[in-house]
Design a protein around this motif. Structure first.
Motif, PDB file in Angstrom:
ATOM      1  N   ALA A   6      -3.475 -10.486  14.732  1.00 56.48           N
ATOM      2  CA  ALA A   6      -2.291 -10.464  15.590  1.00 56.48           C
ATOM      3  C   ALA A   6      -2.615  -9.964  17.004  1.00 56.48           C
ATOM      4  O   ALA A   6      -2.106 -10.501  17.994  1.00 56.48           O
ATOM      5  N   LEU A   7      -3.516  -8.964  17.100  1.00 59.88           N
ATOM      6  CA  LEU A   7      -3.827  -8.441  18.429  1.00 59.88           C
ATOM      7  C   LEU A   7      -4.668  -9.424  19.231  1.00 59.88           C
ATOM      8  O   LEU A   7      -4.529  -9.542  20.444  1.00 59.88           O
ATOM      9  N   ALA A  10      -2.247 -11.863  20.600  1.00 61.92           N
ATOM     10  CA  ALA A  10      -1.535 -11.333  21.757  1.00 61.92           C
ATOM     11  C   ALA A  10      -2.426 -11.300  22.996  1.00 61.92           C
ATOM     12  O   ALA A  10      -2.014 -11.686  24.093  1.00 61.92           O
ATOM     13  N   MET A 293       6.805 -10.955  15.086  1.00 63.43           N
ATOM     14  CA  MET A 293       5.634 -10.183  15.516  1.00 63.43           C
ATOM     15  C   MET A 293       5.364 -10.381  17.026  1.00 63.43           C
ATOM     16  O   MET A 293       5.158  -9.419  17.764  1.00 63.43           O
ATOM     17  N   LEU A 297       5.336  -7.680  19.986  1.00 62.02           N
ATOM     18  CA  LEU A 297       4.145  -7.463  20.813  1.00 62.02           C
ATOM     19  C   LEU A 297       4.464  -7.657  22.299  1.00 62.02           C
ATOM     20  O   LEU A 297       3.953  -6.951  23.163  1.00 62.02           O
ATOM     21  N   GLU A 298       5.352  -8.625  22.567  1.00 60.64           N
ATOM     22  CA  GLU A 298       5.746  -8.866  23.971  1.00 60.64           C
ATOM     23  C   GLU A 298       6.580  -7.694  24.476  1.00 60.64           C
ATOM     24  O   GLU A 298       6.412  -7.234  25.604  1.00 60.64           O
ATOM     25  N   LEU A 302       1.972  -5.642  24.683  1.00 62.06           N
ATOM     26  CA  LEU A 302       0.634  -6.039  24.211  1.00 62.06           C
ATOM     27  C   LEU A 302       0.413  -7.547  24.395  1.00 62.06           C
ATOM     28  O   LEU A 302      -0.698  -8.002  24.617  1.00 62.06           O
ATOM     29  N   ALA A 303       1.502  -8.307  24.269  1.00 61.79           N
ATOM     30  CA  ALA A 303       1.418  -9.744  24.572  1.00 61.79           C
ATOM     31  C   ALA A 303       2.115  -9.965  25.911  1.00 61.79           C
ATOM     32  O   ALA A 303       3.104  -9.294  26.215  1.00 61.79           O
TER      33      ALA A 303
END
Ligand code: SAM
Length: 353
Positions: A6-7, A10, A293, A297-298, A302-303
């Motif tokens: 996931a990271l 992002a 997710m 993250l946004e 992080l995204a």
């Protein structure tokens, strides 16, 4: 190593686009398309910018959902999506009779998933041609990790103007890539030029089928949805591709829509009625979880801002693909094998080989 967490997703959204520019880039990308007032001619004129923006924005989502190969496949019962994709890559290699010592060109190679698989399968040396810098950087990392960097390489260039001399390659293939060409004849002609005489070109082409009715509003809307969701200027009919191949000078050996009578429909994995644990991330439930997710993250930064908009473009693509597949008006796996004649110039000069 594949970046499928996931990271990684992002961090990769936007590719070479500055993080602060991602939202603006999605906006510009969407404006190229019919539903936002865009014109086909504008998409064709600016194809390079449109397609590059698309792949900068979506590549990390593709890698997260699909892995290293970005294509569909005809599927047999009991076969996973990944197995069917590999089988389809091996099939292409066998049709081209690839072998050690062959210099092969992969036109529109993505991050090189098929290139690495085909190189390991056939022992051929493969050059991946791609106009997207971010994908090439990823492909080079993955080639090193897979240990094929001595025999395989990437070249950044437009497949409408290839930086290779005439008659360079022993074989050429393209997997779901030449659909991005603004002019399919120009693209095939360029492939013809760089292929050695007597040698083969094979491809899986995205096409509208004979069941597509250009005067039917629903069909037009589905075609538009597939175009916007996948960075395409204009999806051609299968017959138009074959005509363009012949015009470019190729002999058609055989062609078939591999989606026809596929035991498991190619679009099933994207379909709302389907659940798959092995390809969970691309299923509707998997995509729903990804959406939550990405939103989170946004939200925490992080995204980049605009990531969720990119995901919405891809969701729209999935909807269009499933509708087009169910109605049988669209195929991503129109296969053809064609040959550049051995003695084309003599045929033109003397009328025989
Ligand atoms: C759907 S992806 C398929 C990638 C790869 N063949 C695979 O199956 O994994 C299409 C690819 O075509 C490339 N492409 C699109 N237009 C191009 C152009 N004009 N010149 C070179 N590559 C291009 C994109 O950057 C992308 O890598």
């Amino acid at each position: 190593m594949s970046k499928a967490g996931a990271l990684d997703l992002a961090a990769g959204v936007g590719g070479t686009i500055q993080r602060s520019e991602v939202l603006c880039a999605v906006d510009k990308y969407e404006k190229y398309h019919v539903c936002y007032g865009g014109e086909e001619e504008e998409r064709k004129t600016n194809y390079s910018d449109m397609v590059n923006k698309y792949y900068d924005l979506v590549t990390s989502f593709y890698e997260y959902g699909w892995g290293e190969s970005f294509h569909f496949a005809r599927r047999w019962k009991g076969e996973s999506l990944q197995e069917s994709m590999k089988r389809q890559e091996h099939f292409l290699a066998s049709q081209l009779a690839l072998k050690p010592g062959y210099e092969v060109l992969d036109v529109g190679c993505g991050i090189g998933g098929p290139l690495r698989e085909i190189a390991r399968f056939s022992f051929a040396s493969i050059t991946g041609l791609n106009n997207n810098e971010y994908q090439i950087t990823r492909g080079e990392e993955l080639n090193r990790a897979a240990g094929v960097d001595k025999t395989c390489k990437f070249v950044k260039a437009d497949f409408m103007h290839m930086p290779f001399s005439d008659n360079t390659f022993d074989a050429v293939y393209a997997i779901e890539a030449t659909c991005h060409a603004p002019d399919i004849y120009g693209c095939y002609k360029e492939i013809y030029r760089v292929l050695k005489p007597g040698q083969y070109f094979a491809a899986y082409e995205w096409c509208m089928t004979d069941s597509f009715d250009p005067h039917n509003k629903e069909h037009q809307d589905i075609k538009g949805e597939i175009e916007i969701g996948n960075g395409l200027p204009d999806i051609r009919l299968t017959g138009q591709c074959i005509e363009a191949l012949k015009q470019a000078g190729f002999e058609v050996i055989w062609e078939k829509d591999l989606a026809e009578e596929s035991p498991v429909p190619w679009y099933q994995v994207l379909d709302g009625n389907h659940f798959s644990l092995s390809n969970f991330r691309v299923t509707p439930l998997g995509r729903f979880i990804t959406r939550i997710m990405v939103e989170a993250l946004e939200c925490v930064g992080l995204a980049p801002e605009g990531s969720l908009r990119v995901l919405k473009v891809l969701e729209r693509a999935a909807e269009g693909l499933v509708k087009g597949g169910r109605m049988g008006i669209f195929t991503p796996t129109y296969f053809f094998l064609v040959r550049k004649p051995q003695c084309e110039s003599l045929v033109m000069t003397w009328g025989s080989c």
